[in-house]
Design a protein around this motif. Structure first.
Motif, PDB file in Angstrom:
ATOM      1  N   TYR A  40     -17.280  26.636 -46.153  1.00 43.62           N
ATOM      2  CA  TYR A  40     -16.934  25.241 -46.413  1.00 43.62           C
ATOM      3  C   TYR A  40     -15.771  24.747 -45.564  1.00 43.62           C
ATOM      4  CZ  TYR A  40     -16.197  20.842 -48.845  1.00 43.62           C
ATOM      5  OH  TYR A  40     -16.049  19.514 -49.140  1.00 43.62           O
ATOM      6  N   TYR A  41     -14.646  25.482 -45.561  1.00 46.19           N
ATOM      7  CA  TYR A  41     -13.449  25.028 -44.851  1.00 46.19           C
ATOM      8  C   TYR A  41     -13.482  25.366 -43.357  1.00 46.19           C
ATOM      9  CZ  TYR A  41     -11.814  24.850 -49.671  1.00 46.19           C
ATOM     10  OH  TYR A  41     -11.697  24.604 -51.014  1.00 46.19           O
ATOM     11  N   GLY A  42     -14.218  26.417 -43.006  1.00 48.39           N
ATOM     12  CA  GLY A  42     -14.343  26.781 -41.602  1.00 48.39           C
ATOM     13  C   GLY A  42     -13.273  27.714 -41.071  1.00 48.39           C
ATOM     14  N   PHE A  43     -12.205  27.954 -41.826  1.00 46.75           N
ATOM     15  CA  PHE A  43     -11.125  28.800 -41.322  1.00 46.75           C
ATOM     16  C   PHE A  43     -11.203  30.212 -41.881  1.00 46.75           C
ATOM     17  CE2 PHE A  43      -9.023  26.163 -44.748  1.00 46.75           C
ATOM     18  CZ  PHE A  43      -8.957  27.145 -45.712  1.00 46.75           C
ATOM     19  N   VAL A  44     -10.448  31.105 -41.250  1.00 46.24           N
ATOM     20  CA  VAL A  44     -10.256  32.464 -41.745  1.00 46.24           C
ATOM     21  C   VAL A  44      -8.768  32.654 -41.976  1.00 46.24           C
ATOM     22  CG1 VAL A  44     -10.412  34.925 -41.219  1.00 46.24           C
ATOM     23  CG2 VAL A  44     -12.278  33.388 -40.562  1.00 46.24           C
ATOM     24  N   HIS A  45      -8.394  32.944 -43.215  1.00 49.77           N
ATOM     25  CA  HIS A  45      -7.013  33.284 -43.558  1.00 49.77           C
ATOM     26  C   HIS A  45      -7.006  34.697 -44.108  1.00 49.77           C
ATOM     27  CE1 HIS A  45      -5.714  28.798 -44.189  1.00 49.77           C
ATOM     28  NE2 HIS A  45      -5.902  29.110 -42.928  1.00 49.77           N
ATOM     29  N   TRP A 112     -16.429  31.079 -54.061  1.00 54.30           N
ATOM     30  CA  TRP A 112     -15.335  30.859 -55.000  1.00 54.30           C
ATOM     31  C   TRP A 112     -15.905  30.309 -56.299  1.00 54.30           C
ATOM     32  CZ3 TRP A 112     -11.359  26.336 -54.219  1.00 54.30           C
ATOM     33  CH2 TRP A 112     -10.314  26.437 -55.143  1.00 54.30           C
ATOM     34  N   SER A 113     -15.555  30.923 -57.412  1.00 52.73           N
ATOM     35  CA  SER A 113     -15.917  30.404 -58.730  1.00 52.73           C
ATOM     36  C   SER A 113     -14.665  30.308 -59.594  1.00 52.73           C
ATOM     37  CB  SER A 113     -16.955  31.318 -59.396  1.00 52.73           C
ATOM     38  OG  SER A 113     -16.439  32.628 -59.556  1.00 52.73           O
ATOM     39  N   VAL A 114     -14.636  29.299 -60.470  1.00 56.45           N
ATOM     40  CA  VAL A 114     -13.507  29.121 -61.384  1.00 56.45           C
ATOM     41  C   VAL A 114     -14.029  28.873 -62.795  1.00 56.45           C
ATOM     42  CG1 VAL A 114     -11.945  28.225 -59.607  1.00 56.45           C
ATOM     43  CG2 VAL A 114     -13.326  26.623 -60.943  1.00 56.45           C
TER      44      VAL A 114
END
Length: 195
Positions: A40-45, A112-114
């Motif tokens: 979704y965000y496209g980044f890797v942290h 990701w689940s919440v």
């Protein structure tokens, strides 16, 4: 296999401020730390903090977490780690102004689940069972009554690393106290209560 306490762990991204006092590990997060891969965000942290201990396949890990989450995406909990593309983090995450119990499963890419089975999250416990390519995650306010957060598929391995995790993607300075950490044989409790 049964291990209690934090001796023998190694840091993934060691924070500059941390200490172990008896059965308690305390840390303060560095600025803009997180674990995430692409979705979704496209980044890797991959600069979040995790203090990891070895565990053979077929284990249950328990951990108590205390923190005051005040900034967006503040998070603390438990991490299962195989490599930088295969990991799971679970715990509290502050998002959209509220605290949620959160699970991120990464098998190449993150999901990701919440949920909020209970809202008293300043002091809570996590239980993670890893066995035969599956992970079962529970949370509890008191260590007696457990709510299921996730059943997930995960990369099979003979050996894993597991331990406390904390990140603060939008700031520095989240202070977390971890305690009551143990790794033991996989829980044999049934996934569902008999009807």
């Amino acid at each position: 296999m049964h291990k209690a306490g934090f001796s023998g762990g190694v840091w993934l991204n060691e924070p500059s401020r941390w200490s172990i006092d008896g059965d308690r590990l305390m840390l303060t997060t560095e600025n803009e730390t997180d674990f995430w891969r692409e979705t979704y965000y496209g980044f890797v942290h991959d600069n979040g903090h995790a203090y990891l201990l070895p565990a053979d396949d077929g284990f249950t890990a328990l951990l108590r977490i205390r923190a005051d989450y005040t900034a967006n995406f503040d998070q603390a909990g438990l991490m299962l780690y195989l490599d930088d593309s295969h990991w799971l983090k679970c715990g509290v995450e502050l998002t959209d102004g509220d605290r949620f119990l959160s699970v991120v499963v990464t098998n190449g890419r993150s999901d990701w689940s919440v949920c909020q089975p209970f809202r008293e999250l300043d002091d809570f416990r996590l239980r993670m069972t890893v066995k035969d390519g599956s992970v079962l995650v529970h949370a509890s306010r008191d260590g007696h009554t457990w709510s299921m957060l996730r059943v997930a598929s995960f990369a099979s391995s003979a050996r894993y690393q597991v331990g406390p995790m904390a990140c603060s993607p939008s700031r520095a300075g989240l202070e977390v106290a971890f305690s009551d950490f143990s790794i033991g044989p996989a829980s044999t409790e049934p996934l569902h209560a008999e009807m």
